[in-house]
Design a protein around this motif. Sequence first.
Motif, PDB file in Angstrom:
ATOM      1  N   SER A  42       0.815  -1.208   0.000  1.00  0.00           N
ATOM      2  CA  SER A  42       0.000   0.000   0.000  1.00  0.00           C
ATOM      3  C   SER A  42       0.852   1.263   0.000  1.00  0.00           C
ATOM      4  N   ARG A  43       1.931   1.263   0.758  1.00  0.00           N
ATOM      5  CA  ARG A  43       2.740   2.467   0.896  1.00  0.00           C
ATOM      6  C   ARG A  43       3.555   2.781  -0.361  1.00  0.00           C
ATOM      7  N   PHE A  44       3.907   1.748  -1.113  1.00  0.00           N
ATOM      8  CA  PHE A  44       4.744   1.982  -2.289  1.00  0.00           C
ATOM      9  C   PHE A  44       3.980   1.849  -3.607  1.00  0.00           C
ATOM     10  N   ALA A  52       9.855  -2.895  -6.670  1.00  0.00           N
ATOM     11  CA  ALA A  52      10.837  -3.338  -5.677  1.00  0.00           C
ATOM     12  C   ALA A  52      10.167  -3.870  -4.419  1.00  0.00           C
ATOM     13  N   SER A  53       9.020  -3.303  -4.049  1.00  0.00           N
ATOM     14  CA  SER A  53       8.312  -3.784  -2.861  1.00  0.00           C
ATOM     15  C   SER A  53       7.797  -5.206  -3.070  1.00  0.00           C
ATOM     16  N   PHE A 137      -8.416  -3.628   2.149  1.00  0.00           N
ATOM     17  CA  PHE A 137      -8.238  -5.033   1.805  1.00  0.00           C
ATOM     18  C   PHE A 137      -7.321  -5.722   2.810  1.00  0.00           C
ATOM     19  N   THR A 138      -6.245  -5.041   3.189  1.00  0.00           N
ATOM     20  CA  THR A 138      -5.325  -5.611   4.171  1.00  0.00           C
ATOM     21  C   THR A 138      -6.017  -5.848   5.502  1.00  0.00           C
ATOM     22  N   ILE A 139      -6.818  -4.895   5.947  1.00  0.00           N
ATOM     23  CA  ILE A 139      -7.555  -5.058   7.207  1.00  0.00           C
ATOM     24  C   ILE A 139      -8.479  -6.263   7.127  1.00  0.00           C
TER      25      ILE A 139
END
Length: 202
Positions: A42-44, A52-53, A137-139
């Motif tokens: 999510s952050r990248f 890369a993530s 989605f992650t939650i």
Amino acid sequence: MVWVPGGKFDMGDSIGQKAFFAAIIGGFNQTRGALLGGVLISRFEHTPLELASFALLFMAASLSRALSTPALVAQSEPRHLPPARRVSPVEFLRRIRGAPEGRVVAALLVFMLAVQVSSPFVTPYMLRGLAMDKDQFTISVVTLFAAKSLALPLVGRLAGTWGARRLLMAGAVVVAAASGLWIVSTAPTWIYAMQLVSGAGW
């Protein structure tokens, strides 16, 4: 936690206890991995480091697999096992046909077939149909894994008092009901709640 003939869960021996605690630890590791992976992606997302993530996640997964291999190799069967003999697939099917064990195997096969057929559609539905962002989605995923891990101690106690039949039936009913209740609302909080119930049922 091992199932023994007669429809009981045996938690009294060291094998059952080790398997039970391993399941709890494995569940928490799944929860941690899903959370860290979701946050990283999510952050990248939509940045020069997006690719890369993903590469970092796959490298971490490969490293985890490599580290777990020696632990798996170190496992061994208990020294004092009851006498056993190999049976052919035909003999196995003949022995369980019409027996309580056969009905358990059939129920699990049907249940897992339904899960494997439907699960590939869950992620696209969340991200496209419900238009969830990566954090939501992650939650949702983490809620499922966390509920499963947190419910295991209670499931272990119920296994000893309810027996295999009632426990499996209760889990199947809970998972099916929670999945069907997705049609009630598309709000993320409702989906989280259903994931919480589903995780406890699993």
